[in-house]
Scaffold this motif. Sequence first.
Motif: not given
Length: 377
Positions: A97-120
């Motif tokens: 992974a290039t590790h860019q910071h302007s792309g989709p959450d593929t890990i789960g740590l950047w969802g709507p809150d601290e207890t909800t995954s941001g992965v689609d």
Amino acid sequence: MLLAPIISDNPTKLQAGAAKRIITPQSSVYLAGWSSNRKSEGIHDALFARCFLIDDGQIQIGFLSLDLLGVTRLQNMEIQELCREKGVLPDHLIITATHQHSGPDTIGLWGPDETTSGVDPEYIEWVCQQSVDTVADAKKRIQPAKISLAMTSIGQADRISINHREPNLIDRDLGLIKVDRPDGTNIGLLVNFTMHPEVMRSDSRLLTADFPSVIYRQCDAKLRGVTLFVNGALGGMISPDRTEGTFEQVERIGSFLVEKILNGAETAVLQKNVRLDHRSKKLHVPLQNPQFLSAIEVGLLPKEMAIQRENIPDNNMVLIPTVVRLIQIGEAKIATYPGEVLPKPGFQVKNAMDAKYRFIFGLADDELGYILDDRNF
């Protein structure tokens, strides 16, 4: 002990193929890398899956680079399995992974809150399929080839990269693996450089590959091949040297690197009788970070990424399976790390390589976060 190398003593008949496919989300997604609850509001430039394969007649090695913050071991395994089912899996496929910071959450740590995954999950499924199709496209285009290598450096005065924690500890090498047809026209170019693709800051809501987008656009147009970007020992914290997060700065940094890349490509040293060598070792890393464990327990991270080790004194020990690799291509050696390795352990391995051209590939096969040496752990 590392696995025994697969290597031939016979002169090689080198072949290679390259391909790319778009993996830009077509709807709004949670953006990874800065803060939670940051949703995309548009597309500035495309995100890509980019691959090239090299075959020496004995083994075939593939490099697949994705414009994502990270690719987990489970996602890696899914891509590998789909490639196997389709009959296009090379002997060894290294997914980075290039590790860019302007792309989709593929890990789960950047969802709507601290207890909800941001992965689609639907997006991840589509990316895996696009990745497989990219590998298949590269395999269809396998043809006679030659390989050239180059290594140059980017100076501190050039104001491209900076280490925020230890300013004097930074890998400034810019390495190239260039694959051409016998007539000299380009098939693919792998660019290895160390820096977080985070010129754009947290206030940006546009999907972008960041500075690698400039490398792709300009190098693909100039060389007429497929350009891959692979990051190095970028952890803790190798960032762009910029005072503002704008697309003008993306162009400045990217264009400077392109000039260095194209100059290096012109003077790259042709490798003769190239032989490929691949070694790997599976590791089980003890999981000691309580926040990491909590993220698994609440479902931010999948439970399948860790295993419970049985028949040992501490039966509560949780282990993370992962892998490291050592690859040789002619006079080049490549060591891979399954996360964001810091410069110090990166240099320790790089300086131990007995090769003219030495590469560190970070975020390869996994994304375990920062990888430190034991004194800084």
